[in-house]
Write a protein that holds these residues in place. Structure first.
Motif, PDB file in Angstrom:
ATOM      1  N   VAL A   1       3.799   7.221   2.711  1.00  0.00           N
ATOM      2  CA  VAL A   1       4.013   6.096   3.614  1.00  0.00           C
ATOM      3  C   VAL A   1       3.758   4.805   2.844  1.00  0.00           C
ATOM      4  CG1 VAL A   1       3.231   4.908   5.693  1.00  0.00           C
ATOM      5  CG2 VAL A   1       3.418   7.401   5.681  1.00  0.00           C
ATOM      6  N   ILE A   2       4.756   3.929   2.838  1.00  0.00           N
ATOM      7  CA  ILE A   2       4.658   2.631   2.177  1.00  0.00           C
ATOM      8  C   ILE A   2       4.441   1.564   3.236  1.00  0.00           C
ATOM      9  CG2 ILE A   2       5.756   1.037   0.545  1.00  0.00           C
ATOM     10  CD1 ILE A   2       7.837   3.298   0.030  1.00  0.00           C
ATOM     11  N   GLU A   3       3.462   0.705   3.022  1.00  0.00           N
ATOM     12  CA  GLU A   3       3.241  -0.455   3.887  1.00  0.00           C
ATOM     13  C   GLU A   3       3.196  -1.681   2.995  1.00  0.00           C
ATOM     14  OE1 GLU A   3       0.229   0.693   7.281  1.00  0.00           O
ATOM     15  OE2 GLU A   3      -0.347   1.706   5.416  1.00  0.00           O
ATOM     16  N   LEU A   4       3.815  -2.768   3.444  1.00  0.00           N
ATOM     17  CA  LEU A   4       3.826  -3.987   2.652  1.00  0.00           C
ATOM     18  C   LEU A   4       3.945  -5.201   3.558  1.00  0.00           C
ATOM     19  CD1 LEU A   4       7.403  -4.530   1.232  1.00  0.00           C
ATOM     20  CD2 LEU A   4       6.775  -2.330   2.238  1.00  0.00           C
ATOM     21  N   GLY A   5       3.564  -6.353   3.010  1.00  0.00           N
ATOM     22  CA  GLY A   5       3.624  -7.566   3.812  1.00  0.00           C
ATOM     23  C   GLY A   5       3.532  -8.804   2.953  1.00  0.00           C
ATOM     24  N   ALA A   6       3.803  -9.940   3.583  1.00  0.00           N
ATOM     25  CA  ALA A   6       3.703 -11.238   2.914  1.00  0.00           C
ATOM     26  C   ALA A   6       3.383 -12.295   3.955  1.00  0.00           C
ATOM     27  CB  ALA A   6       4.999 -11.586   2.187  1.00  0.00           C
TER      28      ALA A   6
ATOM     29  N   LYS B   1       0.842  -1.190   0.000  1.00  0.00           N
ATOM     30  CA  LYS B   1       0.000   0.000   0.000  1.00  0.00           C
ATOM     31  C   LYS B   1       0.883   1.248   0.000  1.00  0.00           C
ATOM     32  CE  LYS B   1      -3.456  -2.121   3.102  1.00  0.00           C
ATOM     33  NZ  LYS B   1      -4.164  -1.953   4.402  1.00  0.00           N
ATOM     34  N   VAL B   2       0.376   2.314  -0.599  1.00  0.00           N
ATOM     35  CA  VAL B   2       0.989   3.632  -0.472  1.00  0.00           C
ATOM     36  C   VAL B   2      -0.090   4.585   0.024  1.00  0.00           C
ATOM     37  CG1 VAL B   2       2.183   5.532  -1.633  1.00  0.00           C
ATOM     38  CG2 VAL B   2       2.635   3.162  -2.325  1.00  0.00           C
ATOM     39  N   ASN B   3       0.182   5.208   1.141  1.00  0.00           N
ATOM     40  CA  ASN B   3      -0.780   6.133   1.768  1.00  0.00           C
ATOM     41  C   ASN B   3      -2.147   5.472   1.981  1.00  0.00           C
ATOM     42  OD1 ASN B   3       1.237   8.120   1.707  1.00  0.00           O
ATOM     43  ND2 ASN B   3       0.606   8.826  -0.313  1.00  0.00           N
TER      44      ASN B   3
ATOM     45  N   GLU C   1       5.412  -7.731   8.177  1.00  0.00           N
ATOM     46  CA  GLU C   1       5.032  -6.489   7.513  1.00  0.00           C
ATOM     47  C   GLU C   1       6.103  -5.416   7.707  1.00  0.00           C
ATOM     48  OE1 GLU C   1       1.167  -5.218   8.774  1.00  0.00           O
ATOM     49  OE2 GLU C   1       0.212  -7.144   8.272  1.00  0.00           O
ATOM     50  N   GLN C   2       6.122  -4.470   6.767  1.00  0.00           N
ATOM     51  CA  GLN C   2       7.024  -3.323   6.830  1.00  0.00           C
ATOM     52  C   GLN C   2       6.229  -2.031   6.725  1.00  0.00           C
ATOM     53  OE1 GLN C   2       9.962  -3.435   3.716  1.00  0.00           O
ATOM     54  NE2 GLN C   2      10.724  -5.479   4.248  1.00  0.00           N
ATOM     55  N   ARG C   3       6.861  -0.953   7.185  1.00  0.00           N
ATOM     56  CA  ARG C   3       6.291   0.389   7.031  1.00  0.00           C
ATOM     57  C   ARG C   3       7.430   1.387   6.881  1.00  0.00           C
ATOM     58  NH1 ARG C   3       5.091   5.144   9.579  1.00  0.00           N
ATOM     59  NH2 ARG C   3       3.022   6.053   9.176  1.00  0.00           N
ATOM     60  N   GLN C   4       7.410   2.153   5.796  1.00  0.00           N
ATOM     61  CA  GLN C   4       8.446   3.152   5.566  1.00  0.00           C
ATOM     62  C   GLN C   4       7.854   4.517   5.235  1.00  0.00           C
ATOM     63  OE1 GLN C   4       9.237   0.531   2.614  1.00  0.00           O
ATOM     64  NE2 GLN C   4       9.866  -0.903   4.209  1.00  0.00           N
ATOM     65  N   GLU C   5       8.421   5.529   5.860  1.00  0.00           N
ATOM     66  CA  GLU C   5       8.114   6.914   5.486  1.00  0.00           C
ATOM     67  C   GLU C   5       9.122   7.349   4.444  1.00  0.00           C
ATOM     68  OE1 GLU C   5       8.230  11.446   7.332  1.00  0.00           O
ATOM     69  OE2 GLU C   5       8.416   9.704   8.661  1.00  0.00           O
ATOM     70  N   VAL C   6       8.644   8.004   3.408  1.00  0.00           N
ATOM     71  CA  VAL C   6       9.510   8.491   2.334  1.00  0.00           C
ATOM     72  C   VAL C   6       9.995   9.897   2.675  1.00  0.00           C
ATOM     73  CG1 VAL C   6       9.685   8.985  -0.132  1.00  0.00           C
ATOM     74  CG2 VAL C   6       8.272   7.071   0.665  1.00  0.00           C
ATOM     75  N   ILE C   7      11.310  10.112   2.562  1.00  0.00           N
ATOM     76  CA  ILE C   7      11.877  11.435   2.847  1.00  0.00           C
ATOM     77  C   ILE C   7      12.672  11.933   1.649  1.00  0.00           C
ATOM     78  CG2 ILE C   7      11.971  11.009   5.331  1.00  0.00           C
ATOM     79  CD1 ILE C   7      15.012  10.531   4.995  1.00  0.00           C
ATOM     80  N   ALA C   8      12.892  13.227   1.599  1.00  0.00           N
ATOM     81  CA  ALA C   8      13.700  13.829   0.548  1.00  0.00           C
ATOM     82  C   ALA C   8      15.172  13.507   0.769  1.00  0.00           C
ATOM     83  CB  ALA C   8      13.495  15.337   0.527  1.00  0.00           C
ATOM     84  N   TYR C   9      15.973  13.658  -0.289  1.00  0.00           N
ATOM     85  CA  TYR C   9      17.404  13.407  -0.180  1.00  0.00           C
ATOM     86  C   TYR C   9      18.045  14.312   0.856  1.00  0.00           C
ATOM     87  CZ  TYR C   9      22.361  13.374  -1.177  1.00  0.00           C
ATOM     88  OH  TYR C   9      23.729  13.310  -1.037  1.00  0.00           O
ATOM     89  N   SER C  10      18.952  13.731   1.610  1.00  0.00           N
ATOM     90  CA  SER C  10      19.723  14.487   2.594  1.00  0.00           C
ATOM     91  C   SER C  10      21.112  13.877   2.667  1.00  0.00           C
ATOM     92  CB  SER C  10      19.055  14.426   3.975  1.00  0.00           C
ATOM     93  OG  SER C  10      19.857  15.041   4.948  1.00  0.00           O
TER      94      SER C  10
END
Length: 285
Positions: free
Chosen positions: A264-269, A204-206, A274-283
């Motif tokens: 926000v990315i959520e995924l599972g199998a 999922k995304v958002n 399951e995983q959850r990641q917030e997307v951030i800009a380059y730094s």
């Protein structure tokens, strides 16, 4: 068993998950690395856990999880291994597996942030079923391939499509950016995945479901992939082979949909968590 690692990046301790709870097994010693897998570590760890039944310390809730194994010698990926994904990207169904490499420096924990690379406008997602190699494998036959598998892991094969497709050369340059290989939360040992040909995967995304696939639709099966890759390179204990992604990636939409800071990315199998990641800009780090 379900193996995990916890703690701050670069300082992770080893643990196991039992009935949904995470426990510290750092007293076992070492790390989940090539040496661990090569020296019968899974069997020794299982004995350690049984010997310490009821005495293991639970990992505090909210503790960061790292990738469930130390940095492998290589992360090998299989491209276009689901027919529906090949079709959505306009690619031909491959006659043989497409192999590319993902840099090991891309490896992060399952809930760590995903950073959009500098100058990127086409960062995309890919939920994948990953294979973790348990012992040295070279020129392995398909019939014996599963004997070389330690377990399986959930992988988000984050991809920059412009770098991958439009910049010439191999796919690798769009696959190996920092944070582009979230893995975990656990490595599930092979005996705890009852049917590798029937594992559901989703992403999922958002909050919106974009991917909903199953390993039953792989073009090339897990045993075939392990055997095939071993014809071209020696696989070492702890290496990962990621088996490809089903349809529903951002590239496949018209117009395409790509990740942006704040997503926000959520995924599972099945069996892999399951995983959850917030997307951030380059730094710069």
């Amino acid at each position: 068993m379900k193996l995990l690692r916890f703690g701050e990046p670069g300082h992770e301790k080893i643990g196991v998950q039992i009935e949904g709870k995470n426990y510290d097994v750092s007293a076992f010693g070492g790390d989940y690395d090539e040496q661990f897998f090569a020296e019968n570590g899974l069997a020794r760890l299982e004995q350690f856990v049984k010997a310490n039944d009821g005495e293991l310390i639970e990992v505090p809730a909210g503790t960061r999880l790292g990738a469930p194994f130390a940095r492998p010698s290589k992360i090998v990926c299989i491209g276009l291994n689901y027919k529906d994904h090949a079709e959505e990207t306009g690619a031909a169904i491959p006659a043989e597996p497409i192999i590319f490499m993902k840099s090991t420096t891309a490896l992060v924990g399952p809930n760590d942030q995903v950073m959009i690379p500098r100058n990127s406008v086409k960062t995309d997602w890919e939920v994948e079923f990953g294979i973790v190699i348990g012992k040295r494998a070279s020129y392995v036959g398909e019939s014996e391939a599963l004997d070389y598998v330690a377990g399986y892991v959930l992988h988000n094969d984050v991809s920059e499509r412009e770098f991958q497709i439009e910049r010439g050369g191999t796919w690798d340059k769009g696959k190996g950016c920092d944070t582009f290989a979230p893995m975990g939360p656990v490595m599930t040992t092979a005996d705890e995945v009852p049917d590798i040909n029937n594992v559901a995967l989703w992403l999922k995304v958002n909050g919106k479901v974009f991917q909903n696939g199953n390993t039953s639709n792989l073009i090339f099966s897990v045993p075939f992939i392990v055997s095939y890759v071993s014809q071209f390179m020696t696989l070492l204990p702890g290496d990962v082979i990621s088996t490809g992604t089903p349809a529903g990636v951002g590239l496949g939409f018209n117009p395409p949909i790509y990740l942006k800071p704040g997503d926000v990315i959520e995924l599972g199998a099945d069996h892999l968590g399951e995983q959850r990641q917030e997307v951030i800009a380059y730094s710069a780090t």
